[in-house]
Design a protein around this motif. Structure first.
Motif, short mmCIF file in Angstrom:
data_model
loop_
_atom_site.label_atom_id
_atom_site.label_comp_id
_atom_site.label_asym_id
_atom_site.label_seq_id
_atom_site.Cartn_x
_atom_site.Cartn_y
_atom_site.Cartn_z
N ALA A 1 71.21 2.62 61.97
CA ALA A 1 70.53 3.46 60.98
C ALA A 1 69.36 3.34 60.88
N LEU A 2 68.64 2.33 60.82
CA LEU A 2 67.16 2.01 61.03
C LEU A 2 66.74 2.57 62.32
N LEU A 3 67.22 2.22 63.28
CA LEU A 3 66.75 2.81 64.47
C LEU A 3 66.80 4.52 64.61
N GLY A 4 67.93 4.85 64.02
CA GLY A 4 68.09 6.19 63.98
C GLY A 4 66.99 7.05 63.20
N ARG A 5 66.43 6.49 62.30
CA ARG A 5 65.35 6.90 61.65
C ARG A 5 64.27 7.02 62.64
N ALA A 6 64.02 6.39 63.36
CA ALA A 6 62.92 6.58 64.36
C ALA A 6 63.01 7.46 65.54
N VAL A 7 64.40 7.78 65.64
CA VAL A 7 64.40 8.46 66.93
C VAL A 7 64.87 10.06 66.54
N THR A 8 65.35 10.29 65.46
CA THR A 8 65.74 11.55 65.03
C THR A 8 64.88 12.75 65.46
N VAL A 9 65.34 13.79 66.02
CA VAL A 9 64.56 14.87 66.53
C VAL A 9 64.62 15.98 65.41
N LEU B 1 53.50 16.95 57.79
CA LEU B 1 54.34 16.63 56.71
C LEU B 1 54.58 15.28 56.34
N ILE B 2 54.56 15.00 55.00
CA ILE B 2 54.98 13.77 54.44
C ILE B 2 56.36 13.77 54.02
N TYR B 3 57.36 12.78 54.17
CA TYR B 3 58.58 13.02 53.65
C TYR B 3 58.88 11.68 53.06
N ASP C 1 51.43 -0.33 44.14
CA ASP C 1 50.44 0.19 45.13
C ASP C 1 50.98 0.71 46.25
N LEU C 2 50.21 1.72 46.84
CA LEU C 2 50.60 2.27 48.05
C LEU C 2 50.75 1.58 49.29
N ASP C 3 52.04 1.62 49.98
CA ASP C 3 52.24 0.67 50.85
C ASP C 3 52.59 1.16 52.28
N ALA C 4 53.34 2.31 52.33
CA ALA C 4 53.73 2.96 53.34
C ALA C 4 53.84 4.46 53.17
N VAL C 5 53.35 5.06 54.44
CA VAL C 5 53.71 6.73 54.20
C VAL C 5 54.42 6.93 55.75
N GLU C 6 55.23 8.08 55.67
CA GLU C 6 55.81 8.41 56.84
C GLU C 6 55.97 9.77 56.86
N GLY C 7 56.02 10.49 58.14
CA GLY C 7 55.98 12.02 58.02
C GLY C 7 56.29 12.61 59.60
N LEU C 8 56.10 13.95 59.56
CA LEU C 8 56.24 14.53 61.12
C LEU C 8 55.08 15.21 61.37
N ALA C 9 54.71 15.22 62.57
CA ALA C 9 53.52 16.13 63.15
C ALA C 9 53.85 16.51 64.77
N LEU D 1 65.04 15.26 52.07
CA LEU D 1 66.28 14.33 52.28
C LEU D 1 67.07 14.37 53.57
N ASP D 2 66.54 15.36 54.54
CA ASP D 2 67.41 15.64 55.80
C ASP D 2 66.80 14.91 56.87
N VAL D 3 65.63 14.37 56.59
CA VAL D 3 65.01 13.86 57.93
C VAL D 3 64.93 12.17 57.95
N ASN D 4 65.30 11.67 58.83
CA ASN D 4 65.24 10.32 59.01
C ASN D 4 65.61 9.68 58.12
N LEU D 5 66.78 9.59 57.35
CA LEU D 5 67.16 9.15 56.11
C LEU D 5 67.53 7.51 56.41
N GLY D 6 68.06 7.20 57.41
CA GLY D 6 68.27 5.89 57.69
C GLY D 6 69.08 5.24 56.79
N CYS D 7 68.60 4.08 56.37
CA CYS D 7 69.32 3.16 55.21
C CYS D 7 68.87 3.61 53.82
N ASP D 8 67.73 4.73 53.99
CA ASP D 8 67.42 4.99 52.44
C ASP D 8 68.38 5.65 51.66
#
Length: 312
Positions: free
Chosen positions: A19-27, A35-37, A45-53, A292-299
């Motif tokens: 699942a963790l790996l799936g979050r990194a490779v889902t197209v 876009l930040i998701y 404190d802010l620690d991580a940000v993830e998105g699409l471009a 919630l439909d993008v790279n959900l992984g274990c979230d």
């Protein structure tokens, strides 16, 4: 808050890793503007940000902040919402740059190690600027750092109001516009256990304005009474600590709004006093999810995930 130990089997561990790996490779389809998701805060404190471009593009991440006094928008109100001065004179600050991978995924991690950006209040402020923090997260796609970059665009926060409906029930109301995905939450502690007797510490309400029945980017208002777009979330303010079993709680009642669109996201958080003694207080660790439909992984499939331990 009930606690149960869990034994994770080898098969489960493999599934978690997948699942963790799936979050990194889902197209997913990717627009020209980042876009930040997914956003993570640890110890306030802010620690991580993830998105699409667009794949291969350089992505810069900037931010700016200001305080606010939580409250409502009712004319003549005794509890009015108001803005406080910008931090850094309103100048945006760059957190770093990275490159979107072949699937358009980009991420910034361990941001607390480089430039501490506190996005959750340290304590209740009520009618003071201390209690409310507004943060703009500003990604832009460039040919190379600083070259031919896309424009920033953020949703508009109209207000956030954290209050007690009764002496033992906290609620959060507010309003935003210009967001594709937005959500509001009120919490007096981290996520609860799964037992039927557990007292709920978090209530949340998420809205995707791209769905049928809404207009993309429309104004969204959460109200505790009549009108608005949706009902305000509420929680019982309760500390279930005993002499032998501590129940981790926040030293305040926290209300939070997140709002996302192509070109920028906003996070607003405000705290008010609990009004009761605590047996065991903790800082806030929370995972924010836009789409919630993008790279959900274990979230967890929730806009807000308030955790007790460090979040990844």
């Amino acid at each position: 808050m009930a606690k149960r130990s869990t034994l994770v089997s080898g098969a489960t561990a493999v599934a978690v890793l997948a699942a963790l790996l799936g979050r990194a490779v889902t197209v997913h389809s990717v627009g020209p503007t980042p876009l930040i998701y997914r956003v993570i805060a640890n110890n306030n404190d802010l620690d991580a940000v993830e998105g699409l471009a667009p794949p291969g593009r350089t992505v810069e991440l900037w931010y700016r902040q200001r305080n606010f006094i939580e409250g409502d928008l009712v004319a003549g109100s005794a509890d009015p919402f108001s803005w406080c001065a910008w931090k850094n004179n309103g100048n945006r600050v760059m957190l770093g740059w990275t490159q979107a991978d072949a699937n358009g995924l980009w991420r910034f991690q361990h941001l607390r190690d480089r430039n501490t950006v506190m996005i959750l209040p340290a304590g209740p402020g009520a009618n003071r600027c201390l209690g409310g923090i507004y943060t703009e997260l500003l990604p832009r796609a460039c040919d190379s750092p600083g070259v031919n970059c896309t424009a920033w665009s953020v949703p508009v926060l109209h207000n956030l109001n954290v209050r007690k409906i009764t002496p033992t029930v906290g609620a959060a109301a507010g309003s935003v516009s210009g967001a594709l995905q937005t959500a509001i939450a009120v919490a007096d502690g981290p996520n609860d256990g799964t037992e039927p007797t557990d007292v709920v510490d978090v209530d949340q309400n998420g809205i995707d304005t791209t769905l049928p029945g809404f207009v993309a980017g429309q104004r969204v208002t959460w109200k505790c009474g009549a009108g608005g777009t949706a009902v305000c979330p509420s929680v019982a303010i309760h500390d279930a600590s005993t002499a032998v079993t501590p129940d981790p709680e926040y030293p305040f009642v926290l209300g939070t709004i997140q709002a996302h669109r192509d070109g920028g996201s906003v996070i607003a958080a405000a705290a008010i006093a609990r009004g009761e003694p605590l047996g065991f207080a903790v800082n806030v660790n929370v995972r924010f999810r836009g789409r919630l439909d993008v790279n959900l992984g274990c979230d967890r499939k929730l806009p807000f995930d308030f955790g007790l331990g460090y979040l990844f």
